[in-house]
Write a protein that holds these residues in place. Sequence first.
Motif, PDB file in Angstrom:
ATOM      1  N   ALA A  72     -10.150  72.436 -43.833  1.00 43.59           N
ATOM      2  CA  ALA A  72     -10.977  73.639 -44.018  1.00 43.59           C
ATOM      3  C   ALA A  72     -10.801  74.631 -42.864  1.00 43.59           C
ATOM      4  N   GLY A  73      -9.917  74.304 -41.916  1.00 41.29           N
ATOM      5  CA  GLY A  73      -9.707  75.209 -40.787  1.00 41.29           C
ATOM      6  C   GLY A  73     -10.797  75.092 -39.732  1.00 41.29           C
ATOM      7  N   GLU A  74     -11.545  73.996 -39.778  1.00 39.39           N
ATOM      8  CA  GLU A  74     -12.609  73.749 -38.783  1.00 39.39           C
ATOM      9  C   GLU A  74     -12.163  72.582 -37.901  1.00 39.39           C
ATOM     10  N   GLU A  75     -11.004  72.776 -37.258  1.00 35.96           N
ATOM     11  CA  GLU A  75     -10.390  71.678 -36.484  1.00 35.96           C
ATOM     12  C   GLU A  75     -11.276  71.206 -35.346  1.00 35.96           C
ATOM     13  N   GLN A  76     -12.183  72.074 -34.903  1.00 35.42           N
ATOM     14  CA  GLN A  76     -13.070  71.672 -33.787  1.00 35.42           C
ATOM     15  C   GLN A  76     -14.021  70.563 -34.207  1.00 35.42           C
ATOM     16  N   TYR A  77     -14.150  70.343 -35.523  1.00 37.76           N
ATOM     17  CA  TYR A  77     -14.993  69.248 -36.018  1.00 37.76           C
ATOM     18  C   TYR A  77     -14.123  68.152 -36.648  1.00 37.76           C
ATOM     19  N   CYS A  78     -12.882  68.036 -36.216  1.00 34.34           N
ATOM     20  CA  CYS A  78     -11.941  67.037 -36.737  1.00 34.34           C
ATOM     21  C   CYS A  78     -12.590  65.651 -36.745  1.00 34.34           C
ATOM     22  N   LEU A  79     -12.463  64.954 -37.867  1.00 35.50           N
ATOM     23  CA  LEU A  79     -13.118  63.656 -37.998  1.00 35.50           C
ATOM     24  C   LEU A  79     -12.428  62.571 -37.168  1.00 35.50           C
ATOM     25  N   LYS A  80     -11.166  62.789 -36.837  1.00 33.59           N
ATOM     26  CA  LYS A  80     -10.490  61.836 -35.949  1.00 33.59           C
ATOM     27  C   LYS A  80     -10.813  62.163 -34.488  1.00 33.59           C
ATOM     28  N   GLY A  81     -11.333  63.349 -34.273  1.00 38.43           N
ATOM     29  CA  GLY A  81     -11.593  63.826 -32.905  1.00 38.43           C
ATOM     30  C   GLY A  81     -10.447  64.730 -32.487  1.00 38.43           C
ATOM     31  N   GLU A  82     -10.727  66.026 -32.335  1.00 37.86           N
ATOM     32  CA  GLU A  82      -9.668  66.929 -31.885  1.00 37.86           C
ATOM     33  C   GLU A  82      -9.276  66.566 -30.456  1.00 37.86           C
TER      34      GLU A  82
ATOM     35  N   GLU B  78       2.663  75.215 -31.576  1.00 34.52           N
ATOM     36  CA  GLU B  78       2.422  76.594 -32.027  1.00 34.52           C
ATOM     37  C   GLU B  78       1.182  76.710 -32.932  1.00 34.52           C
ATOM     38  N   ASP B  79       0.831  75.630 -33.640  1.00 38.44           N
ATOM     39  CA  ASP B  79      -0.328  75.714 -34.543  1.00 38.44           C
ATOM     40  C   ASP B  79      -1.652  75.789 -33.793  1.00 38.44           C
ATOM     41  N   TYR B  80      -1.614  75.482 -32.493  1.00 38.19           N
ATOM     42  CA  TYR B  80      -2.847  75.517 -31.691  1.00 38.19           C
ATOM     43  C   TYR B  80      -2.766  76.626 -30.636  1.00 38.19           C
ATOM     44  N   THR B  81      -1.936  77.604 -30.936  1.00 37.81           N
ATOM     45  CA  THR B  81      -1.709  78.750 -30.052  1.00 37.81           C
ATOM     46  C   THR B  81      -2.273  79.995 -30.721  1.00 37.81           C
ATOM     47  N   LEU B  82      -2.946  80.812 -29.955  1.00 39.47           N
ATOM     48  CA  LEU B  82      -3.528  82.050 -30.490  1.00 39.47           C
ATOM     49  C   LEU B  82      -2.711  83.250 -30.018  1.00 39.47           C
ATOM     50  N   ARG B  83      -2.744  84.297 -30.826  1.00 39.23           N
ATOM     51  CA  ARG B  83      -2.058  85.533 -30.458  1.00 39.23           C
ATOM     52  C   ARG B  83      -3.079  86.497 -29.850  1.00 39.23           C
TER      53      ARG B  83
ATOM     54  N   GLY C  13      -7.382  77.737 -26.451  1.00 40.15           N
ATOM     55  CA  GLY C  13      -8.809  77.528 -26.265  1.00 40.15           C
ATOM     56  C   GLY C  13      -9.120  76.078 -25.935  1.00 40.15           C
ATOM     57  N   CYS C  14     -10.115  75.523 -26.627  1.00 36.14           N
ATOM     58  CA  CYS C  14     -10.671  74.236 -26.194  1.00 36.14           C
ATOM     59  C   CYS C  14      -9.967  73.007 -26.730  1.00 36.14           C
ATOM     60  N   PHE C  15      -9.039  73.166 -27.665  1.00 37.35           N
ATOM     61  CA  PHE C  15      -8.320  71.973 -28.146  1.00 37.35           C
ATOM     62  C   PHE C  15      -6.858  72.307 -28.395  1.00 37.35           C
ATOM     63  N   VAL C  16      -6.013  71.271 -28.290  1.00 39.58           N
ATOM     64  CA  VAL C  16      -4.567  71.463 -28.382  1.00 39.58           C
ATOM     65  C   VAL C  16      -3.936  70.657 -29.525  1.00 39.58           C
ATOM     66  N   ASP C  17      -4.776  69.917 -30.254  1.00 38.34           N
ATOM     67  CA  ASP C  17      -4.258  69.197 -31.421  1.00 38.34           C
ATOM     68  C   ASP C  17      -5.463  68.702 -32.217  1.00 38.34           C
ATOM     69  N   SER C  18      -5.212  68.349 -33.464  1.00 40.08           N
ATOM     70  CA  SER C  18      -6.232  67.692 -34.286  1.00 40.08           C
ATOM     71  C   SER C  18      -5.469  66.945 -35.370  1.00 40.08           C
ATOM     72  N   CYS C  19      -6.169  66.158 -36.207  1.00 39.27           N
ATOM     73  CA  CYS C  19      -5.438  65.256 -37.111  1.00 39.27           C
ATOM     74  C   CYS C  19      -4.712  65.996 -38.232  1.00 39.27           C
ATOM     75  N   ARG C  20      -5.177  67.234 -38.552  1.00 36.89           N
ATOM     76  CA  ARG C  20      -4.572  68.093 -39.584  1.00 36.89           C
ATOM     77  C   ARG C  20      -4.788  67.570 -41.004  1.00 36.89           C
ATOM     78  N   GLU C  21      -5.455  66.414 -41.171  1.00 40.79           N
ATOM     79  CA  GLU C  21      -5.550  65.773 -42.492  1.00 40.79           C
ATOM     80  C   GLU C  21      -6.970  65.654 -42.998  1.00 40.79           C
ATOM     81  N   CYS C  22      -7.942  65.587 -42.113  1.00 38.58           N
ATOM     82  CA  CYS C  22      -9.315  65.328 -42.561  1.00 38.58           C
ATOM     83  C   CYS C  22      -9.862  66.577 -43.251  1.00 38.58           C
ATOM     84  N   GLU C  23     -11.017  66.424 -43.901  1.00 35.80           N
ATOM     85  CA  GLU C  23     -11.526  67.570 -44.668  1.00 35.80           C
ATOM     86  C   GLU C  23     -11.859  68.749 -43.772  1.00 35.80           C
ATOM     87  N   ASN C  24     -12.284  68.480 -42.547  1.00 33.81           N
ATOM     88  CA  ASN C  24     -12.632  69.591 -41.654  1.00 33.81           C
ATOM     89  C   ASN C  24     -11.380  70.307 -41.144  1.00 33.81           C
TER      90      ASN C  24
END
Length: 351
Positions: free
Chosen positions: A103-113, A139-144, A89-100
């Motif tokens: 929470a599985g809301e990587e599209q709102y990553c505080l570092k910027g997805e 693989e973590d940013y891949t959908l089935r 989809g719209c993003f291919v990585d995110s920081c994986r550490e911030c609160e968002n």
Amino acid sequence: MTTTTPVLSVPTPSAAFERSTIERRDVGAHDVAFDVAFCGICHSDIHQARNEWAEGIFPMVPGHEVAGTVTAVGDEVTKFAVGDRVGVGCFVDSCRECENCEAGEEQYCLKGEVPTYNGRFYEGGDTYGGYSKHFVVHEDYTLRIPEGISLEEAAPLLCAGITTYSPLHHWGAGPGKKVAIVGMGGLGHLGVKIAVAMGAEVTVLSQSLKKEEDGRRLGAQHYHATEDKQTFKDLRGTFDLIVNTVAANLPVDKYLSLLRLDGAMVNVGIPSDADSFHAFSLAGMRRSLAGSKIGGIRETQEMLDFCAEHGIGAEVEVLAPEPAVIDEAYERVVASDVRYRFVIDMAALED
Ligand code: NAP
Ligand code: ZN
Ligand code: ZN
């Protein structure tokens, strides 16, 4: 190490498409490589290719509704295997550490997805989207993509589907709720299908009645033209939720007047200019005006599974991967002349 892949790209803002190549990283330990079968054309591709939002990164390879079949996986990959049907989809990585992210809301990553295109990887290098023959992604940013949805009907779910599913879900669309979808375009037609499947009573608010038959076929119980002044009188105070998918500025106060007590209007359409509204339109009926951006990886997978279960895919028109065809398709999207999503047959792009 990199591998060359053919793409359709825009060399400079608003320029015509051309055929070119880009370099993608070789498959890393956690990467999935896939051949892109279809890529949807989202209105956001047009906003970005034409610099309507912000200064873009050029040459640009748009496309964040990417679906295809896995050709190789890295040594450490556990979630996918060669031959699997996958999407990005719209993003291919995110920081994986911030609160968002946590929470599985990587599209709102505080570092910027990291956006799928028109972005930069954290480790450097520009990102290129799905108007591309081949793709490599963690693989973590891949959908089935579940069985039962074809790849061309699934591709638009990766952006248009999740962008409507997420607010419908978050704001509780379901039995007993009156939901309006504004704009019967790529996002809007999927919003109708998904809201109907969630059990809500669904109204389409379209500029005219031209697509009414389609709207009713997709399950909408009501269909109104916003060019008709009577619509705003008849529907005053009606809706629990309005999802606005329009890519242009709307008279916000008029739409807010359609909400009942505690109703919410959620903007997912992102016009280039600012909107304005009067505080009375909210205060009078304790209404909310909100926005929503795509969805996280977990929710996107949930949406794909929900769509498969309910037989929901996008209504698509398949395009040949020719630069002139894509240029023309952009003009047709801007003119609201697509029923309801263009997808590009990327497999047909010559190697
Ligand atoms: P689209 O296929 O062009 O659909 C937009 C629809 O809005 C049109 O079909 C049309 O519907 C209506 N419309 C267009 N111009 C209008 C105008 N001047 N006044 C009133 N209605 C108008 O676009 P899309 O791909 O669905 O994307 C829609 C918007 O959502 C874009 O701004 C895009 O960037 C944004 N978007 C946001 C997110 C997010 O995460 N928030 C994700 C994806 C896309 P009718 O013919 O029925 O009136
Ligand atoms: Zn999009
Ligand atoms: Zn983060």
